[in-house]
Design a protein around this motif. Structure first.
Motif, PDB file in Angstrom:
ATOM      1  N   ILE A 166       5.918  18.346  -7.875  1.00 39.47           N
ATOM      2  CA  ILE A 166       6.472  18.249  -6.520  1.00 39.47           C
ATOM      3  C   ILE A 166       5.367  18.038  -5.495  1.00 39.47           C
ATOM      4  N   TRP A 167       4.270  18.789  -5.609  1.00 39.01           N
ATOM      5  CA  TRP A 167       3.208  18.684  -4.606  1.00 39.01           C
ATOM      6  C   TRP A 167       2.482  17.343  -4.678  1.00 39.01           C
ATOM      7  N   PHE A 168       2.206  16.841  -5.877  1.00 42.34           N
ATOM      8  CA  PHE A 168       1.571  15.528  -5.997  1.00 42.34           C
ATOM      9  C   PHE A 168       2.496  14.425  -5.464  1.00 42.34           C
ATOM     10  N   ALA A 169       3.781  14.531  -5.788  1.00 42.84           N
ATOM     11  CA  ALA A 169       4.742  13.534  -5.305  1.00 42.84           C
ATOM     12  C   ALA A 169       4.843  13.560  -3.786  1.00 42.84           C
ATOM     13  N   LEU A 170       4.841  14.754  -3.197  1.00 42.44           N
ATOM     14  CA  LEU A 170       4.903  14.872  -1.739  1.00 42.44           C
ATOM     15  C   LEU A 170       3.639  14.325  -1.085  1.00 42.44           C
ATOM     16  N   ALA A 171       2.472  14.560  -1.737  1.00 37.97           N
ATOM     17  CA  ALA A 171       1.213  14.013  -1.200  1.00 37.97           C
ATOM     18  C   ALA A 171       1.262  12.485  -1.186  1.00 37.97           C
ATOM     19  N   GLY A 172       1.742  11.882  -2.270  1.00 36.69           N
ATOM     20  CA  GLY A 172       1.876  10.423  -2.314  1.00 36.69           C
ATOM     21  C   GLY A 172       2.867   9.918  -1.283  1.00 36.69           C
ATOM     22  N   PHE A 173       3.976  10.652  -1.096  1.00 35.70           N
ATOM     23  CA  PHE A 173       4.992  10.251  -0.128  1.00 35.70           C
ATOM     24  C   PHE A 173       4.444  10.343   1.290  1.00 35.70           C
ATOM     25  N   SER A 174       3.637  11.387   1.559  1.00 36.75           N
ATOM     26  CA  SER A 174       3.036  11.545   2.879  1.00 36.75           C
ATOM     27  C   SER A 174       2.053  10.424   3.175  1.00 36.75           C
ATOM     28  N   SER A 208       0.861   5.084   5.977  1.00 34.54           N
ATOM     29  CA  SER A 208       0.429   3.685   5.851  1.00 34.54           C
ATOM     30  C   SER A 208       1.567   2.684   6.010  1.00 34.54           C
ATOM     31  N   ALA A 209       2.786   3.155   6.105  1.00 32.71           N
ATOM     32  CA  ALA A 209       3.944   2.256   6.170  1.00 32.71           C
ATOM     33  C   ALA A 209       4.194   1.801   7.612  1.00 32.71           C
ATOM     34  N   PRO A 210       4.671   0.575   7.778  1.00 35.97           N
ATOM     35  CA  PRO A 210       4.968   0.040   9.125  1.00 35.97           C
ATOM     36  C   PRO A 210       6.344   0.524   9.609  1.00 35.97           C
ATOM     37  N   ILE A 211       6.456   1.780   9.941  1.00 41.34           N
ATOM     38  CA  ILE A 211       7.729   2.328  10.414  1.00 41.34           C
ATOM     39  C   ILE A 211       7.531   2.918  11.802  1.00 41.34           C
ATOM     40  N   LYS A 212       8.617   3.139  12.505  1.00 38.94           N
ATOM     41  CA  LYS A 212       8.567   3.638  13.880  1.00 38.94           C
ATOM     42  C   LYS A 212       7.991   5.055  13.898  1.00 38.94           C
ATOM     43  N   PRO A 213       7.266   5.428  14.956  1.00 34.04           N
ATOM     44  CA  PRO A 213       6.639   6.754  15.040  1.00 34.04           C
ATOM     45  C   PRO A 213       7.637   7.913  14.965  1.00 34.04           C
ATOM     46  N   ASP A 214       8.813   7.742  15.610  1.00 34.01           N
ATOM     47  CA  ASP A 214       9.783   8.846  15.594  1.00 34.01           C
ATOM     48  C   ASP A 214      10.338   9.070  14.180  1.00 34.01           C
ATOM     49  N   ILE A 215      10.540   7.969  13.446  1.00 41.10           N
ATOM     50  CA  ILE A 215      11.009   8.106  12.051  1.00 41.10           C
ATOM     51  C   ILE A 215       9.914   8.714  11.183  1.00 41.10           C
ATOM     52  N   ALA A 216       8.654   8.264  11.405  1.00 42.19           N
ATOM     53  CA  ALA A 216       7.530   8.827  10.657  1.00 42.19           C
ATOM     54  C   ALA A 216       7.388  10.314  10.940  1.00 42.19           C
ATOM     55  N   LEU A 262       0.818  -1.214   0.000  1.00 43.37           N
ATOM     56  CA  LEU A 262       0.000   0.000   0.000  1.00 43.37           C
ATOM     57  C   LEU A 262       0.857   1.273   0.000  1.00 43.37           C
ATOM     58  N   PRO A 263       1.910   1.383   0.839  1.00 40.85           N
ATOM     59  CA  PRO A 263       2.771   2.573   0.768  1.00 40.85           C
ATOM     60  C   PRO A 263       3.409   2.773  -0.613  1.00 40.85           C
ATOM     61  N   ILE A 264       3.837   1.654  -1.211  1.00 41.41           N
ATOM     62  CA  ILE A 264       4.449   1.774  -2.545  1.00 41.41           C
ATOM     63  C   ILE A 264       3.419   2.237  -3.565  1.00 41.41           C
ATOM     64  N   VAL A 265       2.175   1.726  -3.426  1.00 41.80           N
ATOM     65  CA  VAL A 265       1.103   2.155  -4.337  1.00 41.80           C
ATOM     66  C   VAL A 265       0.856   3.657  -4.203  1.00 41.80           C
ATOM     67  N   PHE A 266       0.801   4.139  -2.936  1.00 41.49           N
ATOM     68  CA  PHE A 266       0.603   5.582  -2.704  1.00 41.49           C
ATOM     69  C   PHE A 266       1.747   6.404  -3.310  1.00 41.49           C
ATOM     70  N   LEU A 267       2.967   5.902  -3.132  1.00 42.01           N
ATOM     71  CA  LEU A 267       4.140   6.629  -3.648  1.00 42.01           C
ATOM     72  C   LEU A 267       4.109   6.693  -5.171  1.00 42.01           C
ATOM     73  N   LEU A 268       3.831   5.544  -5.808  1.00 44.08           N
ATOM     74  CA  LEU A 268       3.765   5.514  -7.276  1.00 44.08           C
ATOM     75  C   LEU A 268       2.596   6.338  -7.804  1.00 44.08           C
ATOM     76  N   ALA A 269       1.469   6.309  -7.080  1.00 35.43           N
ATOM     77  CA  ALA A 269       0.305   7.098  -7.489  1.00 35.43           C
ATOM     78  C   ALA A 269       0.614   8.586  -7.433  1.00 35.43           C
ATOM     79  N   GLY A 270       1.323   9.007  -6.394  1.00 37.58           N
ATOM     80  CA  GLY A 270       1.699  10.419  -6.292  1.00 37.58           C
ATOM     81  C   GLY A 270       2.613  10.841  -7.427  1.00 37.58           C
ATOM     82  N   LEU A 271       3.608   9.981  -7.743  1.00 38.38           N
ATOM     83  CA  LEU A 271       4.520  10.302  -8.848  1.00 38.38           C
ATOM     84  C   LEU A 271       3.787  10.349 -10.177  1.00 38.38           C
ATOM     85  N   LEU A 272       2.892   9.373 -10.399  1.00 40.24           N
ATOM     86  CA  LEU A 272       2.130   9.336 -11.646  1.00 40.24           C
ATOM     87  C   LEU A 272       1.208  10.548 -11.761  1.00 40.24           C
TER      88      LEU A 272
END
Length: 341
Positions: free
Chosen positions: A54-62, A67-75, A6-16
């Motif tokens: 840039i803004w669409f890519a940042l929205a996808g990255f956000s 949605s990514a399983p990463i630590k809260p401090d890193i997020a 799901l995070p990768i899908v969001f990232l690719l969707a933002g770039l696209l």
């Protein structure tokens, strides 16, 4: 691995979405607005250049971070980084907009420099945006402002020449002693049209299309002639001499008629200011006078003088008025003395 789909899908969707928005939607909208000729549209679209992607890519990255399983401090760190990038991009857009609209204003306002004012507007927006950005991410800006104030003296001493040129440029603009478009002649005989007053230099274009770069501080303290102040219109003067046998009343009438013909060609709007002549000298070979004729600006003196001399020469020939040229008569006395050897 399934958690990262799901995070990768969001990232690719933002770039696209960014690529589609920049390459297709943004370009189509730009063409539409250009055809409708909405005021300021070109400035707005040039300011938003690359920002759509840039803004669409940042929205996808956000969305990917949330949605990514990463630590809260890193997020948290990543979200702050995105916030910084977004705020900086918005600041950059506002800086471009302010500089663009200042340029429009200066081009519509006669005699106002575009470069210096637009650059100042852009720097002011970037500095203000940077302070807001630092405050937003939790950096206390009061010590920074205090430090900048204390170190300002040292910076001012180090950049003495630069600041002197900057304030001299402001002085030239505010005092209106020199404006863009003015024709000036410097004390060293350099002359031309002022095309820009930047934060450091004043640029003057000669009639030969060469460019003269003058530091603002030098121009601010220099002796120069501004041929466009108080008005652009200037009086063309031309010295002429006629034969002693000429009818001066007739000479005056014919000369003024020719001058009016020239004015009708190059400065019809100034025809109410009738040309005139003034006799001022009994010369060695001629009675000399000066013609006074108004033209639109300094450069028009050349074409005005060219046309007047051609037309006056032809008209004088038709009217039988002579323009004498220097001549000398030599009387030689024959020496009758005999030399005996």
């Amino acid at each position: 691995m399934m958690q990262w789909i799901l995070p990768i899908v969001f990232l690719l969707a933002g770039l696209l979405a960014g690529i589609i928005g920049e390459k297709f939607i943004f370009k189509k909208l730009k063409v539409f607005v250009s055809n409708t000729k909405i005021p300021g549209s070109e400035i707005i679209f040039s300011s938003l250049h690359r920002m759509t992607f840039i803004w669409f890519a940042l929205a996808g990255f956000s969305a990917a971070i949330l949605s990514a399983p990463i630590k809260p401090d890193i997020a948290n760190l990543l979200q702050k980084s995105i916030t910084v990038i977004v705020l900086y991009s918005v600041t950059l857009v506002l800086a471009r907009l302010s500089a663009g609209f200042v340029n429009v204003f200066t081009h519509r306002t006669e005699g106002v420099s575009a470069s210096l004012l637009s650059n100042i507007a852009k720097v002011a927006v970037i500095v203000l945006g940077s302070l807001i950005l630092l405050q937003t991410v939790g950096v206390e800006i009061t010590p920074i402002v205090t430090t900048l104030g204390i170190s300002g003296l040292a910076v001012g001493l180090a950049l003495k020449d630069t600041l002197e040129n900057l304030f001299s440029g402001f002085y030239l603009i505010i005092s209106k002693q020199v404006r863009t478009g003015d024709y000036v002649k410097l004390a060293d005989n350099h002359e031309g049209y002022v095309i820009d007053i930047s934060w450091r230099n004043t640029t003057i274009r000669e009639l030969s299309n060469n460019v003269i770069i003058v530091p603002n501080s030098k121009l601010g303290s220099a002796i120069f002639i501004n041929y466009h102040l108080p008005v652009k219109e200037i009086t063309l003067t031309l010295n002429v001499g006629v034969d002693y046998e000429s009818d001066l009343e007739h000479v005056e009438k014919v000369t003024v008629q020719v001058a009016k013909e020239v004015m009708q060609e190059i400065a019809p709007q100034l025809i109410a200011n009738e040309p005139y002549i003034r006799f001022h000298k009994f010369g060695d070979f001629s009675i000399d006078f000066t013609l006074y004729m108004r033209v639109n600006e300094f450069f028009d003196q050349r074409i005005g003088r060219h046309l007047f001399i051609k037309k006056l020469h032809k008209r004088y020939q038709q009217e039988g008025i002579k323009i004498p040229f220097p001549a000398r008569e030599l009387y030689m006395q024959e020496n009758s003395a005999r030399i005996e050897g």
